[in-house]
Write a protein that holds these residues in place. Structure first.
Motif, PDB file in Angstrom:
ATOM      1  N   PHE B  50      57.938  16.660   9.147  1.00 40.06           N
ATOM      2  CA  PHE B  50      59.208  16.824   9.860  1.00 40.06           C
ATOM      3  C   PHE B  50      59.585  18.301   9.955  1.00 40.06           C
ATOM      4  N   LEU B  51      59.345  19.031   8.887  1.00 40.91           N
ATOM      5  CA  LEU B  51      59.615  20.472   8.866  1.00 40.91           C
ATOM      6  C   LEU B  51      58.407  21.196   8.307  1.00 40.91           C
ATOM      7  N   THR B 426      56.952   3.998  19.538  1.00 42.55           N
ATOM      8  CA  THR B 426      55.567   4.323  19.863  1.00 42.55           C
ATOM      9  C   THR B 426      55.495   5.419  20.922  1.00 42.55           C
ATOM     10  N   ILE B 427      56.370   5.313  21.922  1.00 47.93           N
ATOM     11  CA  ILE B 427      56.376   6.345  22.959  1.00 47.93           C
ATOM     12  C   ILE B 427      56.799   7.686  22.362  1.00 47.93           C
ATOM     13  N   LEU B 428      57.840   7.644  21.524  1.00 50.59           N
ATOM     14  CA  LEU B 428      58.318   8.903  20.931  1.00 50.59           C
ATOM     15  C   LEU B 428      57.238   9.550  20.063  1.00 50.59           C
ATOM     16  N   VAL B 429      56.540   8.767  19.286  1.00 46.24           N
ATOM     17  CA  VAL B 429      55.547   9.369  18.400  1.00 46.24           C
ATOM     18  C   VAL B 429      54.335   9.832  19.201  1.00 46.24           C
ATOM     19  N   PHE B 430      53.758   8.941  19.990  1.00 46.17           N
ATOM     20  CA  PHE B 430      52.405   9.219  20.459  1.00 46.17           C
ATOM     21  C   PHE B 430      52.350   9.944  21.798  1.00 46.17           C
ATOM     22  N   PHE B 431      53.335   9.751  22.665  1.00 43.32           N
ATOM     23  CA  PHE B 431      53.384  10.612  23.852  1.00 43.32           C
ATOM     24  C   PHE B 431      53.638  12.051  23.405  1.00 43.32           C
ATOM     25  N   GLN B 433      52.881  13.410  20.606  1.00 41.18           N
ATOM     26  CA  GLN B 433      51.710  14.005  19.970  1.00 41.18           C
ATOM     27  C   GLN B 433      50.693  14.502  21.001  1.00 41.18           C
ATOM     28  N   HIS B 434      50.613  13.833  22.154  1.00 43.45           N
ATOM     29  CA  HIS B 434      49.743  14.354  23.213  1.00 43.45           C
ATOM     30  C   HIS B 434      50.187  15.780  23.577  1.00 43.45           C
ATOM     31  N   VAL B 435      51.489  15.934  23.806  1.00 43.43           N
ATOM     32  CA  VAL B 435      52.001  17.249  24.221  1.00 43.43           C
ATOM     33  C   VAL B 435      51.807  18.274  23.107  1.00 43.43           C
ATOM     34  N   LEU B 436      52.074  17.841  21.891  1.00 42.56           N
ATOM     35  CA  LEU B 436      51.885  18.726  20.739  1.00 42.56           C
ATOM     36  C   LEU B 436      50.445  19.242  20.691  1.00 42.56           C
ATOM     37  N   GLY B 437      49.516  18.387  21.034  1.00 41.80           N
ATOM     38  CA  GLY B 437      48.113  18.803  21.072  1.00 41.80           C
ATOM     39  C   GLY B 437      47.883  19.857  22.138  1.00 41.80           C
ATOM     40  N   LEU B 438      48.541  19.692  23.286  1.00 42.45           N
ATOM     41  CA  LEU B 438      48.378  20.699  24.339  1.00 42.45           C
ATOM     42  C   LEU B 438      48.949  22.041  23.897  1.00 42.45           C
ATOM     43  N   PRO B 450      55.793  27.966  11.525  1.00 46.57           N
ATOM     44  CA  PRO B 450      57.046  27.582  12.181  1.00 46.57           C
ATOM     45  C   PRO B 450      57.111  28.012  13.642  1.00 46.57           C
ATOM     46  N   ILE B 451      56.281  27.421  14.468  1.00 45.61           N
ATOM     47  CA  ILE B 451      56.325  27.663  15.904  1.00 45.61           C
ATOM     48  C   ILE B 451      57.372  26.708  16.482  1.00 45.61           C
ATOM     49  N   PRO B 452      58.382  27.226  17.200  1.00 45.26           N
ATOM     50  CA  PRO B 452      59.512  26.357  17.585  1.00 45.26           C
ATOM     51  C   PRO B 452      59.093  25.079  18.311  1.00 45.26           C
ATOM     52  N   GLU B 453      58.140  25.162  19.263  1.00 45.69           N
ATOM     53  CA  GLU B 453      57.740  23.949  19.991  1.00 45.69           C
ATOM     54  C   GLU B 453      57.101  22.933  19.042  1.00 45.69           C
ATOM     55  N   TRP B 454      56.310  23.439  18.101  1.00 46.80           N
ATOM     56  CA  TRP B 454      55.653  22.525  17.160  1.00 46.80           C
ATOM     57  C   TRP B 454      56.702  21.813  16.309  1.00 46.80           C
ATOM     58  N   ILE B 455      57.697  22.575  15.855  1.00 48.23           N
ATOM     59  CA  ILE B 455      58.723  21.955  15.001  1.00 48.23           C
ATOM     60  C   ILE B 455      59.438  20.870  15.797  1.00 48.23           C
ATOM     61  N   ALA B 456      59.864  21.204  17.012  1.00 45.54           N
ATOM     62  CA  ALA B 456      60.632  20.241  17.808  1.00 45.54           C
ATOM     63  C   ALA B 456      59.827  18.962  18.010  1.00 45.54           C
ATOM     64  N   MET B 457      58.566  19.114  18.387  1.00 47.64           N
ATOM     65  CA  MET B 457      57.787  17.905  18.699  1.00 47.64           C
ATOM     66  C   MET B 457      57.437  17.113  17.449  1.00 47.64           C
ATOM     67  N   ASN B 458      57.204  17.807  16.337  1.00 41.77           N
ATOM     68  CA  ASN B 458      56.985  17.073  15.096  1.00 41.77           C
ATOM     69  C   ASN B 458      58.219  16.271  14.718  1.00 41.77           C
ATOM     70  N   GLN B 459      59.385  16.851  14.996  1.00 42.04           N
ATOM     71  CA  GLN B 459      60.601  16.127  14.629  1.00 42.04           C
ATOM     72  C   GLN B 459      60.792  14.897  15.506  1.00 42.04           C
ATOM     73  N   ILE B 460      60.527  15.048  16.810  1.00 40.83           N
ATOM     74  CA  ILE B 460      60.639  13.864  17.675  1.00 40.83           C
ATOM     75  C   ILE B 460      59.687  12.779  17.170  1.00 40.83           C
TER      76      ILE B 460
END
Ligand code: HEM
Ligand SMILES: [Cu+2]
Ligand SMILES: [Cu+2]
Lengths: 143, 512
Positions: B50-51, B426-431, B433-438, B450-460
């Motif tokens: 989460f953080l 499921t949509i929140l986690v795995f969609f 995670q696709h973007v997080l991978g990109l 602590p890259i801001p986009e990574w933190i935000a998407m991990n939290q979602i």
């Protein structure tokens, strides 16, 4: 099939096949171009080991965890590993190739702008895999 | 069908039974137990991520070794102890009835195949290995701590044997024991899915079984098959592993598709659009399953030609998968659809199947794979299949078979809430995670910068996982409460669909 005509399904399957053929052809063409290493590319030897990266330039200078390169030049990475499999990754430049012990894997890139980029390991390699990170510095040519 | 819980029996009678519905019940209960155990590990992973642990904050898992063990056992558990045994549960209940035979072909073998699971599970859980679900050498040989690693190897070995025994039993039951009046072209699609799956298992598993043995002797230092320090080649292991496990992903998904073939026509109150196309697609999938294994290895340094071959082999599997989606939609078209809980899960699963397949095409296109490989994209990709498609189909089918197993109805509102929360989660986690991978986040990391986009998407993603967790708690309560106290089901038509569309397999198999 089961009493009714099935042409919508055949059309659909044909469309899917055509789409896949198109994706495959585009991917083939792109990969073919990407894999063509320029003849004047400078060699950088990249060694992965638990849990850091070492870089050796053509002139013999070595760097650990940091890599300094010049903008506008082409570089060819020769990637190897001293222990387990790692994966050398500069995500911003889509550089990704495994460091496999016993092999030398080759990938190239040509940085096109001055800046800093993350280097990381993308293949699980144990305890500190999560922090097997480094930094790429793309700099102005020195001369 | 057999009412398992309506007539209570002493537990040992079920445990020592060889009757197919009793074995089915054992598979069912143990697979659900592992769904919850493995799911709890996933929640621990998501809370940890989460953080980022800047200066020790936001940390619930003490160290990276524990984290690595947790994701390894999470994956191993949900694939081998939930998805596969759950399919065996359904197959045991329904396949003999569908082919109109009194039991599975080899009832004792059937019981043995089930009873191999508890010791294997104990090895995996008590060992708690850390080398990920693919035990890649040379890490798994020279670096992974024992005895956990060795216990995992033995556990998987046992599970492999169990799968092969189960598969042989299904093949013989379907081909040799089906009622003489029934041609193979009349066998329901669910039973076909077990036939296709079983053939894949029998062809694919022995390769991994051999690789596991070689891995073990390598660990013992006797051999060096995969150890470069002894002249071996770790990439040889990758080929053996993926030769088994790419087909294995079809072993996971095909029964779930079969389950959807039971649910969709009934709740659409229409016959299946095309039975033949369903059979054709199953057969095609089990063939092309073997043409694509090395798409997992694009980044190992394969030649351009090798990569091209395996890309083409992978894309070749897409039309057959797409035919199933077409068949489902065409069946629902103009149907009088009843959106009861099983139908909602099946339709949700089909939607996510489509999304997951689209992402799979991106992985297969080799230049794109260098962006996605071993990033969170891949985690998102296969979870859309294993969770979004396979678990959705399976859970839908569990609601569907619930009245037959227990004689009672589950709570419909709770079932719908369970679906709705799981779908959103499921949509929140795995969609995400696709973007997080990109954005470049590697998978299997205990911590991240602590890259801001990574933190935000991990939290979602973590919030999504909590939502799924809540929905699963509702599910658990619903199942336990309803099997004891739910209102009695009308066994001839528990979902009120009108008898004509309801269960065509009225025959009961008495205990013998
Ligand atoms: C049918 C259900 C499917 C399941 C259950 C499934 C499952 C998986 C799993 C478990 C992995 C990752 C394994 C790992 O690295 O831990 C994976 C990766 C992959 N899948 Fe699928 N998959 C399915 C369908 C597809 C389809 C239809 C395609 C392509 C059209 C596809 C293409 C790929 C590719 C190329 C990878 C490798 C990605 C990488 O590591 O870079 N998959 N899949
Ligand atoms: Cu690593
Ligand atoms: Cu695959």
């Amino acid at each position: 099939m089961s009493g009714h005509s099935n042409w919508p399904e055949w059309i659909y399957v044909a469309v899917v096949i055509a789409l896949m053929a198109w994706v495959g052809a585009e991917a083939w063409e792109a990969e073919r171009l990407i894999e063509h290493v320029p003849a004047d590319a400078e060699v950088i030897k990249v060694t992965g080991q638990q849990w850091f990266w070492t870089f050796e330039h053509e002139d013999g200078t070595k760097e650990i965890g940091e890599l300094h390169v010049e903008v506008g030049k082409a570089y060819k990475f020769e990637i190897m590993s001293k222990d387990v499999i790692h994966s050398f990754n500069i995500h911003d430049y889509v550089v990704l190739l495994d460091a496999v012990p016993g092999r030398v894997n080759v990938v190239w890139f040509a940085p096109d702008a001055v800046g800093e980029h993350d280097i990381q390991c993308r293949e699980y390699c144990g305890l500190i895999h999560y922090n097997m990170r480094g930094t790429l510095y793309v700099e102005e040519p020195s001369t | 069908m057999v009412l398992e819980l309506a007539k209570p029996r002493p537990i040992w009678q079920i445990m020592f039974s060889t009757h197919h519905t009793d074995i089915g019940l054992l598979y069912l209960i143990s697979s659900l137990a592992f769904l919850f155990l493995g799911g709890s590990l996933a929640l621990a992973i998501r809370i940890e991520l989460f953080l980022p642990n800047v200066e020790g904050a936001g940390q619930i898992i003490a160290d990276s070794m524990t984290f690595n063990r947790i994701f390894t056992v999470h994956g191993t558990t949900l694939i081998f102890l939930f998805i596969i045994p759950f399919a065996s549960a359904v197959g045991n209940y329904f396949v003999p009835i569908m082919v109109r035979y009194k039991d599975m072909a080899y009832p004792k073998l059937n019981a043995i195949a089930f009873w191999m699971i508890p010791p294997a599970a104990a090895l995996v859980w008590l060992g708690f290995a850390d080398f990920t679900w693919y035990a890649q050498p040379p890490y798994s040989i020279i670096s992974a701590p024992g005895p956990a690693a060795d216990m995992w190897i033995f556990g998987l070995k046992i599970l492999g044997v169990s799968s092969v025994l189960g598969a042989i039993n299904f093949v013989v039951t379907i081909l040799k024991c089906k009622h003489p009046d029934m041609s193979i072209g009349q066998v329901p699609l669910l039973a076909w899915s077990f036939l296709a799956t079983s053939v894949i298992i029998i062809v694919a598993i022995p390769t991994f079984a051999a690789a596991l043995l070689m891995l073990l002797t390598d660990r013992l230092g006797i051999s060096g098959f995969f150890n470069p320090a002894m002249g071996g080649d770790p990439i040889a292991y990758s080929h053996l592993f993926w030769f088994t496990f790419h087909p294995e992903v079809y072993v996971l998904v095909i029964p779930a598709i079969g389950m959807m073939y039971e649910i969709i026509p009934r709740f659409s109150r229409k016959p299946i659009y095309s039975y033949n196309s369903g059979v054709f697609a199953f057969v095609m999938l089990s063939l092309v399953a073997f043409s694509s294994w090395a798409h997992h290895m694009f980044a190992t340094g394969m030649s351009f030609t090798e990569k091209t071959v395996f890309m083409v082999g992978t894309l070749a599997a897409v039309p057959a998968s797409a035919m199933h989606v077409f068949n489902f939609i065409a069946t629902m078209w103009n149907g009088r659809i009843k959106f009861a809980t099983p139908m909602m899960w099946a339709v949700g699963g089909i939607a996510l199947f489509f999304a997951a397949g689209a992402g799979g095409v991106v992985n297969s296109a080799m230049p794109l794979d260098f962006s996605t490989h071993d990033s969170y994209w891949v985690v998102g990709h296969f979870h859309l299949f294993v969770m979004g498609t396979i678990a959705f189909g399976s859970i839908g089918y569990l609601y569907y078979m619930f009245p037959y197993v227990t004689g009672r109805m589950y709570n419909e509102t709770a079932g719908k809430i369970h679906f709705f929360l799981s779908f959103v989660g499921t949509i929140l986690v795995f969609f995400t995670q696709h973007v997080l991978g990109l954005y470049g986040m590697p998978r299997r990391v205990y911590d991240y910068p602590p890259i801001p986009e990574w933190i935000a998407m991990n939290q979602i993603a973590s919030v999504g996982a909590m939502i799924i967790g809540i929905s699963m708690a509702i599910f658990l309560v619903n199942m336990i409460y309803s099997s004891a106290k739910g209102k009695l089901a009308d066994i001839h038509d528990p979902f009120g669909l009108g008898g004509k569309y309801y269960y065509p397999f009225e025959a009961k198999n008495p205990h013998h």
